[in-house]
Write a protein that holds these residues in place. Structure first.
Motif, PDB file in Angstrom:
ATOM      1  N   VAL A 177       0.839  -1.205   0.000  1.00 35.97           N
ATOM      2  CA  VAL A 177       0.000   0.000   0.000  1.00 35.97           C
ATOM      3  C   VAL A 177       0.873   1.254   0.000  1.00 35.97           C
ATOM      4  CG1 VAL A 177      -1.793   1.265   1.261  1.00 35.97           C
ATOM      5  CG2 VAL A 177      -1.806  -1.239   1.251  1.00 35.97           C
ATOM      6  N   VAL A 178       0.453   2.263  -0.761  1.00 38.07           N
ATOM      7  CA  VAL A 178       1.118   3.559  -0.760  1.00 38.07           C
ATOM      8  C   VAL A 178       0.755   4.283   0.536  1.00 38.07           C
ATOM      9  CG1 VAL A 178       1.269   5.817  -1.889  1.00 38.07           C
ATOM     10  CG2 VAL A 178       1.084   3.731  -3.281  1.00 38.07           C
ATOM     11  N   PHE A 179       1.757   4.641   1.357  1.00 35.88           N
ATOM     12  CA  PHE A 179       1.448   5.405   2.566  1.00 35.88           C
ATOM     13  C   PHE A 179       1.812   6.879   2.415  1.00 35.88           C
ATOM     14  CE2 PHE A 179       5.868   4.427   3.740  1.00 35.88           C
ATOM     15  CZ  PHE A 179       6.277   5.608   4.333  1.00 35.88           C
ATOM     16  N   SER A 180       2.540   7.215   1.328  1.00 35.12           N
ATOM     17  CA  SER A 180       2.842   8.621   1.068  1.00 35.12           C
ATOM     18  C   SER A 180       3.181   8.799  -0.398  1.00 35.12           C
ATOM     19  CB  SER A 180       4.000   9.084   1.944  1.00 35.12           C
ATOM     20  OG  SER A 180       4.183  10.480   1.832  1.00 35.12           O
ATOM     21  N   SER A 181       2.710   9.924  -0.970  1.00 34.71           N
ATOM     22  CA  SER A 181       2.931  10.205  -2.386  1.00 34.71           C
ATOM     23  C   SER A 181       3.428  11.633  -2.548  1.00 34.71           C
ATOM     24  CB  SER A 181       1.625   9.999  -3.165  1.00 34.71           C
ATOM     25  OG  SER A 181       1.805  10.237  -4.534  1.00 34.71           O
ATOM     26  N   ASN A 182       4.501  11.801  -3.290  1.00 33.44           N
ATOM     27  CA  ASN A 182       5.163  13.094  -3.440  1.00 33.44           C
ATOM     28  C   ASN A 182       4.272  14.095  -4.169  1.00 33.44           C
ATOM     29  OD1 ASN A 182       6.879  15.250  -3.971  1.00 33.44           O
ATOM     30  ND2 ASN A 182       8.630  13.945  -4.445  1.00 33.44           N
ATOM     31  N   PRO A 183       3.835  15.159  -3.502  1.00 26.90           N
ATOM     32  CA  PRO A 183       2.940  16.129  -4.148  1.00 26.90           C
ATOM     33  C   PRO A 183       3.670  17.096  -5.069  1.00 26.90           C
ATOM     34  CG  PRO A 183       3.415  16.849  -1.930  1.00 26.90           C
ATOM     35  CD  PRO A 183       4.107  15.513  -2.098  1.00 26.90           C
ATOM     36  N   PHE A 184       5.006  17.069  -5.041  1.00 22.98           N
ATOM     37  CA  PHE A 184       5.768  18.055  -5.796  1.00 22.98           C
ATOM     38  C   PHE A 184       6.205  17.540  -7.168  1.00 22.98           C
ATOM     39  CE2 PHE A 184       6.782  18.631  -1.181  1.00 22.98           C
ATOM     40  CZ  PHE A 184       5.886  19.671  -0.987  1.00 22.98           C
ATOM     41  N   ILE A 185       5.790  16.323  -7.526  1.00 25.14           N
ATOM     42  CA  ILE A 185       6.003  15.800  -8.869  1.00 25.14           C
ATOM     43  C   ILE A 185       4.694  15.950  -9.632  1.00 25.14           C
ATOM     44  CG2 ILE A 185       6.544  13.763 -10.248  1.00 25.14           C
ATOM     45  CD1 ILE A 185       8.255  12.737  -7.988  1.00 25.14           C
ATOM     46  N   LYS A 186       4.684  16.790 -10.632  1.00 25.47           N
ATOM     47  CA  LYS A 186       3.440  17.147 -11.320  1.00 25.47           C
ATOM     48  C   LYS A 186       2.730  15.945 -11.913  1.00 25.47           C
ATOM     49  CE  LYS A 186       4.924  21.866 -12.446  1.00 25.47           C
ATOM     50  NZ  LYS A 186       5.216  22.826 -13.530  1.00 25.47           N
ATOM     51  N   GLU A 187       3.475  15.021 -12.526  1.00 21.89           N
ATOM     52  CA  GLU A 187       2.838  13.895 -13.207  1.00 21.89           C
ATOM     53  C   GLU A 187       2.601  12.696 -12.289  1.00 21.89           C
ATOM     54  OE1 GLU A 187       7.311  13.701 -14.280  1.00 21.89           O
ATOM     55  OE2 GLU A 187       5.802  15.201 -13.746  1.00 21.89           O
ATOM     56  N   ASN A 188       2.813  12.864 -10.992  1.00 21.69           N
ATOM     57  CA  ASN A 188       2.608  11.768 -10.045  1.00 21.69           C
ATOM     58  C   ASN A 188       1.109  11.552  -9.826  1.00 21.69           C
ATOM     59  OD1 ASN A 188       2.706   9.865  -8.040  1.00 21.69           O
ATOM     60  ND2 ASN A 188       3.864  11.110  -6.588  1.00 21.69           N
ATOM     61  N   ARG A 189       0.604  10.415 -10.249  1.00 16.73           N
ATOM     62  CA  ARG A 189      -0.829  10.115 -10.146  1.00 16.73           C
ATOM     63  C   ARG A 189      -1.164   9.173  -8.996  1.00 16.73           C
ATOM     64  NH1 ARG A 189      -2.644   7.715 -15.560  1.00 16.73           N
ATOM     65  NH2 ARG A 189      -4.664   7.781 -14.504  1.00 16.73           N
ATOM     66  N   PHE A 190      -0.168   8.723  -8.259  1.00 14.79           N
ATOM     67  CA  PHE A 190      -0.422   7.837  -7.129  1.00 14.79           C
ATOM     68  C   PHE A 190      -1.002   8.628  -5.958  1.00 14.79           C
ATOM     69  CE2 PHE A 190       2.987   5.672  -9.424  1.00 14.79           C
ATOM     70  CZ  PHE A 190       2.491   4.382  -9.508  1.00 14.79           C
ATOM     71  N   GLN A 191      -1.833   7.947  -5.182  1.00 14.21           N
ATOM     72  CA  GLN A 191      -2.432   8.566  -4.012  1.00 14.21           C
ATOM     73  C   GLN A 191      -2.244   7.663  -2.794  1.00 14.21           C
ATOM     74  OE1 GLN A 191      -6.542   9.678  -4.598  1.00 14.21           O
ATOM     75  NE2 GLN A 191      -6.135  10.692  -6.558  1.00 14.21           N
ATOM     76  N   LYS A 192      -2.217   8.301  -1.633  1.00 14.44           N
ATOM     77  CA  LYS A 192      -2.126   7.565  -0.381  1.00 14.44           C
ATOM     78  C   LYS A 192      -3.284   6.577  -0.286  1.00 14.44           C
ATOM     79  CE  LYS A 192      -1.713   8.487   4.582  1.00 14.44           C
ATOM     80  NZ  LYS A 192      -1.651   9.566   5.600  1.00 14.44           N
TER      81      LYS A 192
END
Length: 326
Positions: A177-192
């Motif tokens: 499970v993703v517990f943290s996702s980098n908000p400063f990468i514009k194309e990052n589509r993963f979510q906590k």
């Protein structure tokens, strides 16, 4: 049939090729002077040494991994019987220092750069994790065991770099499970909260194996990741970025903006791209998005991908002030 023969051959090598066993391995560690106070100096072939140290060694440095505090250095006084990293399946291991041998097994694998492996019994640090052939299974640090896959990756890499999909993961039951996702990468589509199912069409078995695949991926390469978000199945595209934090470096996603911290969340480095925030070395981070933080993991838990900015509360000489970063 071929797999069976290979397995039997591996078993034969492990059982019969190394007659000395654990006692001879301890003597080898002592004779090689591999353990020196708070650091390791492990002789390898080709007149080289693998060093684990938090301070820069005086020897000629061939390459350095700042994430894991590993160095490969030139060794003019080479040891006659150098160590090697076990690249085969492990059939047993034991912790070795100058005075003892402790048999056991790894009970939790290393998950990326931030969560080192743990052993079934207490081990002294620093020390070596070896198999019956005295081949390296890992190096024991005060934070846990750096496993052989990471050591082998460091030794064979021309340039020390790790890939990053912009997420940190953990095992939750049988799920990754993703517990943290980098908000400063514009194309990052993963979510906590995303459950990771497949990477490039192959089932994701656990967080340790997944993070190895990500970290060892080629920088700039693109991958497909099948996830479950709520009741929905999605396939996301992930581009491997250059990892900038983790291990013995701070890892809060704020490094992506050019701000690094020590373990007490005092700023230790401000890159040129972060100078416009008006921060200074020694400023201490107290809150993220109005929530108190005391360590890196708490920051990662709070920072969330859907929020493309973060409100940070700092303290400088008993004066507190907010900074918004994005």
């Amino acid at each position: 049939m071929l797999r069976l023969l290979l397995a039997l051959n591996l078993l034969f090598l492990n059982l019969y090729a190394c007659k000395g066993g654990s006692d001879s391995c301890r003597l080898k560690v002592v004779d090689s002077k591999a353990i020196a106070c708070t650091s390791l100096h492990i002789p390898l072939k080709n007149n080289q040494k693998l060093i684990f140290s938090k301070t820069k060694p005086t020897a000629k440095i061939i390459k350095h991994d700042p994430f894991l505090s590993l160095y490969l250095v030139e060794d003019k006084n080479s040891f006659k019987y150098p160590f090697r990293v076990n690249i085969n399946q492990s059939l047993g291991s034991f912790g070795v220092d100058n005075s003892s041998v402790i048999e056991g097994k790894i009970i939790k694998r290393q998950v990326g750069l931030n969560s080192f492996a743990t052993f079934s019994k207490p081990l002294s640090a620093p020390s070596l994790l070896l198999n019956s052939c005295c081949a390296i299974e890992g190096v024991v640090t005060e934070r846990g065991i750096i496993e052989k896959e990471y050591i082998a990756h460091f030794l064979k890499s021309k340039k020390v770099a790790y890939g990053d999909f912009g997420i940190r993961v953990k095992n939750v039951g049988s799920d990754v499970v993703v517990f943290s996702s980098n908000p400063f990468i514009k194309e990052n589509r993963f979510q906590k909260g995303d459950i990771l199912l497949e990477l490039d069409g192959k089932k994701i078995k656990n967080s340790a194996a997944f993070m190895r695949d990500v970290l060892f991926s080629e920088i700039g390469s693109t991958h497909s990741v099948k996830i479950k978000r709520g009741n929905e199945l999605l396939t996301l595209s992930a581009k491997s970025k250059n990892r900038v934090g983790g291990g013995y470096l701070s890892d809060t996603f704020l490094e992506f903006l050019g701000i690094s911290f020590d373990k007490n969340l005092f700023i230790t480095k401000i890159e040129k791209k972060a100078e416009h925030y008006g921060l200074k070395l020694g400023d201490q981070l107290l809150q993220v998005n109005i929530k108190d933080v005391k360590n890196e993991e708490e920051i990662l838990e709070i920072i969330d991908n859907p929020k493309k900015s973060a409100n940070l509360l700092f303290e400088r000489e008993q004066f507190q002030f907010f900074v918004k970063v994005n």
